[in-house]
Every structure is written in C-alpha cells, then in structure tokens.
Design an enzyme around this catalytic site. Sequence first.
Site, PDB file in Angstrom:
ATOM      1  N   THR A 239       0.799  -1.225   0.000  1.00 36.76           N
ATOM      2  CA  THR A 239       0.000   0.000   0.000  1.00 36.76           C
ATOM      3  C   THR A 239       0.829   1.271   0.000  1.00 36.76           C
ATOM      4  O   THR A 239       0.487   2.252  -0.671  1.00 36.76           O
ATOM      5  CB  THR A 239      -0.908  -0.005   1.259  1.00 36.76           C
TER       6      THR A 239
ATOM      7  N   THR B 273       1.883  -4.556   4.552  1.00 38.99           N
ATOM      8  CA  THR B 273       1.785  -4.849   5.986  1.00 38.99           C
ATOM      9  C   THR B 273       1.367  -6.293   6.268  1.00 38.99           C
ATOM     10  O   THR B 273       1.678  -6.829   7.327  1.00 38.99           O
ATOM     11  CB  THR B 273       0.764  -3.912   6.664  1.00 38.99           C
TER      12      THR B 273
ATOM     13  N   GLN C  95      -1.464 -19.442  20.998  1.00 42.34           N
ATOM     14  CA  GLN C  95      -2.291 -18.597  20.123  1.00 42.34           C
ATOM     15  C   GLN C  95      -2.672 -17.290  20.818  1.00 42.34           C
ATOM     16  O   GLN C  95      -3.294 -16.420  20.218  1.00 42.34           O
ATOM     17  CB  GLN C  95      -3.520 -19.331  19.592  1.00 42.34           C
ATOM     18  N   CYS C  96      -2.275 -17.136  22.094  1.00 47.63           N
ATOM     19  CA  CYS C  96      -2.489 -15.848  22.769  1.00 47.63           C
ATOM     20  C   CYS C  96      -1.592 -14.799  22.126  1.00 47.63           C
ATOM     21  O   CYS C  96      -0.506 -15.096  21.643  1.00 47.63           O
ATOM     22  CB  CYS C  96      -2.113 -15.935  24.250  1.00 47.63           C
TER      23      CYS C  96
ATOM     24  N   ASP D 139       2.213  -7.568  -3.928  1.00 48.37           N
ATOM     25  CA  ASP D 139       1.353  -7.425  -2.759  1.00 48.37           C
ATOM     26  C   ASP D 139       1.942  -8.424  -1.761  1.00 48.37           C
ATOM     27  O   ASP D 139       2.228  -9.571  -2.126  1.00 48.37           O
ATOM     28  CB  ASP D 139      -0.079  -7.825  -3.130  1.00 48.37           C
TER      29      ASP D 139
END
Length: 344
Positions: A14, A90, A280-281, A58
Amino acid sequence: MTKSSLLLIYTGGTIGMKHDAEEQTLKPFDFRQILEEVPELLKFALKVDTYTFDPLIDSSDIEAKHWIELAQLLKEKYDQYDGFIILHGTDTMAYTASALSFMLDGLSKPVILTGSQLPIGVARTDGKENLISSVEIASAKDNDGHPLVPEVCIYFDSLLMRGNRCIKVNADIFAAFQSPNFPPLAKAGINIKYYEEYIRKPLDWYQSLSINTKLDTRVGILKIHPGITKEAVKYFLEISHHRAIILETYGAGNAPMKEWFIQLIKEANMSGKILLNVTQCLAGKVDMNIYANGKALSKCGVINGYDSTTESALAKLFYLMGKTEDNEWVKTMLIRNLKGEISK
Ligand code: ASP
C-alpha cells in the site's frame, strides 16, 4: 564529513501507491521519484537511493524466494550504505522481518521495514510519517559513529520494534503492529527516544555481513480449536511434505487431552516430525509444566516455543531446517534465543 547514505527498497504494498486521476485507481508510483512525493526527505543531510522490486508484490504473495532476493540484495549493497529501509506490504511484514533476522548474520547496520495503512499519495496517509521516521532512525548514530539500531526492525505508527517480535494486530487503524512480548526499541514523539537497553549490538562492528539463503519451507501450522476433529488432526499431521509442524495451542501451551489427540501427536513425533508449541495468545509464553494438558504434549516430544510469535517460529524453522537434515539439531537450536526472538 561524508553524508550518510540509505538504500530504500520498495517491494510493493500500500505505501507505494498513488491515486491515478485518469484511471481513478490506486497505482504504484515510480520510487525513483520518491523525493517528489516526500520532499521532506530533502531536509535530511542524506543520500537516499532507491531500489524497486520488479515485479512489485502485494505482500500476501510473499514467498521464501523473495526473502532470499532481499538478503542477497542487502549483502550486495551492504558496504555502500549506512542503513536500509524496506518498504513492504503490511500483511506479511512480520514474517519477512522475522525471516531476515535469521538470514542475516553479523548485521551491524539498521534494516528497517515499514509500510502504511493508507497509500503515500493519499492526503491522510500514515506512510509519510512512517517513512520519514524510519529514515531518521536508520541514519541515527551514537557518539562513536555506530548506528543506534543495528537490528532488523519494524517501524510503524511511532514505534520501532524488533522485527521478529512483531505481529500485525489491526487491519484498520494506523497502529497496525505490536510487539506484545518485547518492549519497543524506540518511540517517536517530539523526539525519538531510543531504549538502548533493549537494542541488540554486534560483538564486532566491523565484521562483514553473511547471509543464510538456504531455507526449508516444509512447515505446517495447526491451530487447535474447540471441535477440532480426529480426522483433521490426523490428516494434517500425516501430510508427508511437512518436516515440522507448529502447534498453535491455547494459553500456556495447552491442547486437548483426548486419547486420540495425544496418540496422534506421539505418532507424529515418532515418525520424526518436529513439533513446536506456540501459544495462540497475543502475549505471554508456553510453559508446558503448568497444566497436565501441557505436560502431556511435552511428554510426546513437543518442543517449547516459549514466547515466540507464530511468524517468527515459522521463519526460524525455515532457517534452521535449511541448514541441516538433522532434526535433533534443529530441536536443540529451536529452544535457543538466536536473534532476540524469544525471552530466554
Ligand atoms: N495487501 C497489502 C500488502 O500487504 C496491504 C498493505 O500493504 O498494507 O501488500
């Protein structure tokens, strides 16, 4: 005194877009004209050269071959510049930053990745601040003339963070990245405040850069979730292509204690696969000694990923497995802190 010089590498994403009035779309602009878009860069007493990826990507299309291209480019240009800024989409910036942190050995110059949520050619863009502050940070030196931040970092929305600690946490607001398990290396406000105690410094400032370009990408990520089926776990663990599997577990590294689950994990370990436990926290670490469920995984040979991000765990596996076919060696290296990626 010679002017500091930076190389600005535009990979896509972007940040490098500009509104095309004729076609009414966003299009990548020619980075050789960066000074027209961001004339503020002229205020720095710096030489800024640009290098543009061809084709631009991208970052959702990023692959290991692009990281190799970046590492080779950094190696080739290393002696000509004081610092490097990589403009990157990003979406996968945290993966690329993690990969580069492992691929570059003997780094003594800043490599700063940045990007933006809004294109640089749009009035309210966050891209200009991100780029301008990255330029200031990449050219900052201490009293001895050494770079202040000789690390692979991500700069975003006023925070400079260690690259292999970052996660993209927001798809909408400007604060797109966080480093939940490690403090920022610098904060940009009225002044840029550097937190020297957290910045990694090389043992030898004058060593040459070496790059690791052999990556083994045979890694799969299995996210544990309520309702996960035996069939799904069995299928995933038995995919013969996978040499390593990252288990994204609950909390401090827990997974179901169901007999079939433990049995499948045991079998995967016995078959020689590397199993790495990452939480996964968003923040905190795996400790398989707290709960019986975690202990059961540990007993099956699952390796502790500590407070690694999933992005960094993936990149570290690519890098370590690229070095050898010896999985036992890979396992011993996984639990070591190699580039500041885990707190140990
Ligand atoms: N899809 C874009 C990319 O990652 C989004 C961005 O640049 O922020 O390349």
